[in-house]
Every structure is written in structure tokens, then in C-alpha cells.
Enzyme design. Sequence first.
Site, PDB file in Angstrom:
ATOM      1  N   SER A  34       0.823  -1.199   0.000  1.00  0.00           N
ATOM      2  CA  SER A  34       0.000   0.000   0.000  1.00  0.00           C
ATOM      3  C   SER A  34       0.863   1.256   0.000  1.00  0.00           C
ATOM      4  O   SER A  34       1.626   1.490  -0.921  1.00  0.00           O
ATOM      5  CB  SER A  34      -0.969  -0.034   1.192  1.00  0.00           C
ATOM      6  OG  SER A  34      -1.864   1.038   1.158  1.00  0.00           O
TER       7      SER A  34
ATOM      8  N   ASP B  91      -2.666   6.102  -3.620  1.00  0.00           N
ATOM      9  CA  ASP B  91      -1.491   5.518  -2.988  1.00  0.00           C
ATOM     10  C   ASP B  91      -0.925   4.427  -3.891  1.00  0.00           C
ATOM     11  O   ASP B  91      -1.373   4.257  -5.038  1.00  0.00           O
ATOM     12  CB  ASP B  91      -1.856   4.969  -1.614  1.00  0.00           C
ATOM     13  CG  ASP B  91      -2.833   3.799  -1.702  1.00  0.00           C
ATOM     14  OD1 ASP B  91      -3.554   3.693  -2.717  1.00  0.00           O
ATOM     15  OD2 ASP B  91      -2.886   2.993  -0.761  1.00  0.00           O
TER      16      ASP B  91
ATOM     17  N   ASP C 272      -1.102   1.152  -4.197  1.00  0.00           N
ATOM     18  CA  ASP C 272      -1.896   0.068  -4.784  1.00  0.00           C
ATOM     19  C   ASP C 272      -3.273   0.515  -5.241  1.00  0.00           C
ATOM     20  O   ASP C 272      -4.124  -0.319  -5.560  1.00  0.00           O
ATOM     21  CB  ASP C 272      -2.014  -1.109  -3.814  1.00  0.00           C
ATOM     22  CG  ASP C 272      -2.868  -0.800  -2.594  1.00  0.00           C
ATOM     23  OD1 ASP C 272      -2.799   0.341  -2.107  1.00  0.00           O
ATOM     24  OD2 ASP C 272      -3.589  -1.702  -2.127  1.00  0.00           O
TER      25      ASP C 272
ATOM     26  N   ASP D 159      -5.923   2.011  -3.790  1.00  0.00           N
ATOM     27  CA  ASP D 159      -7.173   1.861  -3.044  1.00  0.00           C
ATOM     28  C   ASP D 159      -7.464   3.043  -2.131  1.00  0.00           C
ATOM     29  O   ASP D 159      -8.456   3.034  -1.395  1.00  0.00           O
ATOM     30  CB  ASP D 159      -7.187   0.545  -2.245  1.00  0.00           C
ATOM     31  CG  ASP D 159      -6.212   0.514  -1.085  1.00  0.00           C
ATOM     32  OD1 ASP D 159      -5.336   1.412  -0.992  1.00  0.00           O
ATOM     33  OD2 ASP D 159      -6.309  -0.420  -0.263  1.00  0.00           O
TER      34      ASP D 159
END
Length: 480
Positions: free
Chosen positions: A110, A246, A248, A250
Site C-alpha cells: 500500500s 497511494d 496500490d 485503493d
Amino acid sequence: MMKINIQQMMADSGVAFGTSGARGLVSQMTGQVCTAYTLAFLQGLGLAEPGRRIALGMDLRPSSPAIVQACVAGIRQAGCEVDFCGVLPTPALALYAMAQRIPAIMVTGSHIPFDRNGIKFYRAEGEISKADEAAIAQAEVELQTISNDAALPTVNPAALQHYQQRYTSLFAADLLAGWRVGVYEHSSAARDCLRELLNALGADVVSLGRTDTFVPLDTEAVSEDDRRRGLAWAAEHRLDAIISTDGDGDRPLIADQAGRWLRGDIVGLLSARFLGVDTIVTPVSCNTAIEASGLFRQVIRTRIGSPYVIAGMGQALAAGSSCVVGFEANGGFLVGGDLMVGGQPLAALPTRDAVLPALAVLAMARKQGVNVSDLLTGLPRRYTASDRLQDFPLANSRALLDSLQSDDSAYRNLWGDDLGTLARQDLTDGLRLTFANGEIVHLRPSGNAPELRCYAEADSNERAQALVTLTLQRIAGKRH
């Protein structure tokens, strides 16, 4: 064959479940550790049916391909087949897996620094629960010899295509016609997807800040450099908005026409308003403007982390709420059940998503014929800010919070009379302090990294930021 007790492996390796997913230093996430976690997920949760497909994706961290190889080994050792979806946003993988009714594994850290990484696990119904995490931790698995030199499987593009179709079918093709939208691409796994989606919806897209070096962009703690970049990009390119995520994809980061980044909880509030929902589930750290706005029939507060928001959404749906969404202070937006939006169906997606809130904010501005900044007009004047102290061990965070909670002299020693009279404490997640003047300071250890996070809320943006700065400076000064 090597027998591995997952609980013992977690203690020995330091790779353990945090706020969402298993996280650790890259040096700790060896092939053996990652393969064992994969086997424990599939076998410990009863998902290892012979020949069953397992969707697998990753972000753009330099360490992710090697972890994917270890996950591939674990999937195959469990007797399952790999459905490799390549680099894509985490919500795209989750949406595809739910539609296919198969489990999924996402290799991503993340927003945390590049020297760390992680693995997120999904049942066919969605993100695993805290109870599932406990079951994985209690598993024992047998590992075969692991080979880390195999090429990655061929990429199946279906997951990314399905995700893009979710939004091109929801919004009109001319939704953003005439608007110039910047995409702060950095190293986000969503960067190409975002650009293609915005183009498909009619926007004139300007690519910004693309890099092959991993950038740990934290949407809850936007750096001063990124604040300055937003302002400069908006002026230079005459933008109507800037969109980013961010690592990834999400958690969204959205700026208005002046390049000012919006807080994630305000993005969530606006998105929920656009969708016309009646119930919001959100962590205790989010802005109290959500309740004060009077826009929603019910607001349910939880601990911080998507598993708690998901559990809260499930409880709301079971209690009879028909339109339920959740969001976090980082802006990640979750759809608890199927919705109708402007006469078009929107399937449930009970995991954090960055694209829906970004497009919802832009669509609301276009529908009202205003700038993005104008959407804030009329909301209660409550402002939040947040930041963190990095390299702050968990034990130090816990000792600090225990001291502040139980010792009045420790409280006075840290803040003196700067914050006024304390009205109440909230221990839902960390220590959340509300003062007689309505100001709030909230401290909690990060669940993903050795960091102490600080959130503040006040009647002005400047005061909220000042509270965060004051608090973290005082705490940092006392550890030296």
C-alpha cells in the site's frame, strides 16, 4: 517437506497482520514466509479445492515480483491454479475475484515505505475478516522445495478490463468533456488505469510526476513537497482537478482547481452524498462534519482499518439499512451492497477503492456546474489534519498512550495549557481526546509500520494542522 507453524513463523520473521493484510520488511518476507502464508490462507480457511483458480495481483514495488513468485508456489502446492492479473489496483483484483467467485491474493505494501511490503487476502465474498486472520495464524503447513527463478505467469487482462467497465458503464462518456484533469501518477499501480478511465469519460488528461522509483504516498499525511506540487501543477497546466492514489490504488488523493488536496474523510462525505446513501460506516478518526451535516440517517463509528468498516457495513445491512457505504480517513471508499446511481447499477465492492470517490466528486461538480472547491460550501466548518512520527516503535506508542490515559501529570507535561480543559476520552482505537472548546487530538500507533499517527480536528484548517504539529513536536522532543 518442511512443517511450519504460522504463529511461530510470525514471531520469528516479524511478518504479521496489521491494520489490513500481513506486512513486514522486505528482508523478512522471504520466499519461505510468503509461500507459507499463502498455504495457510488457502488451507487454513478451507479454500484449497483441487483445480480452483486463485486470482493474484501486485503493485509496482521492486520487491513485489519475488513475493508473487512465492505466492505462485504456495497456490500450486495447495493444488490450485494461478489466475495472474499482473499489476493493477487492489480494488480491481477484489472486484474481479468477487465476480468470478474465487479467492484472491494481492501483493502490496500500500502506502508504506519501499523497504516494506505485504500480502492481502480475499475470500470469494471479499476481504478476509479479523477472525480469518486468527485462523491463518493458527495454521500449520507443509512446504515443498521453493524455486524462486521461475518466470511470472502470463497476465490475464480481464480483471483490469472488468474494473474499468464498472465506471465507464456508470458515468456518461462526456462526463468530463471540457475539463483538464491532472493525474499524479508517481508509482501507483492505478496510474495507467486512471488515465485511460478519465480519457474514456471525455477529460483532457495531463500526466504528472510519473516515476519508476517507488513513492510511498500516504493520503493521510500528504508531504509538503506534494502540497507544493499540487499548487504548482494546477497553475501551470490550468487544471480543473488533480487525481492520484497511494501505491496500490485503493486510497484516493484529490485536489481542487487550485491544486489544494482534499482530506479523505471529506471526499468520502461528498461521495456518499452523491450516491444518495442512508448509512455511513466510518472509523472514529474521521471528521465529525459527517454527523453534523445531517445528510445521513445513520453514522456508525468503528476502529481504524477496513476489516472493522466491513464488519460494520455487514451489521448495518443485516439490521435493514438499504444503502450502506463506508470510508476511511485516507479516502478509501467501500460499497456495502448493490446500489442504483442515476438509474445505473453499481455492484457492491466491500474493499477500499480510490476510483469511485474520485469520479463521484468530479461528477458532483459537473452536475452542479461548479468548481470542486465549491462542493465544500455549506458543509459544517470542521477541519481535520494528520501526520505521523516515523521510526517510533510500537512499544513506545503504547507506553505513551497508557501514560496519557492514566496520568494527569503526563498529560499536562506534554501539552500544558495549550489545549484547554479536557472534556472526554475515547478509547475505541488509540486515545482520542475531545476538549471543552470542541477541538480533538487523536493518537494511535500505526498497524502497518513503526509509526505514531496523530489526527486533529478544529474549526479551521490552520488550527487543526497546528494541533498536529504541536503534538508531534512535543512527543518527538521527549524521546531525545
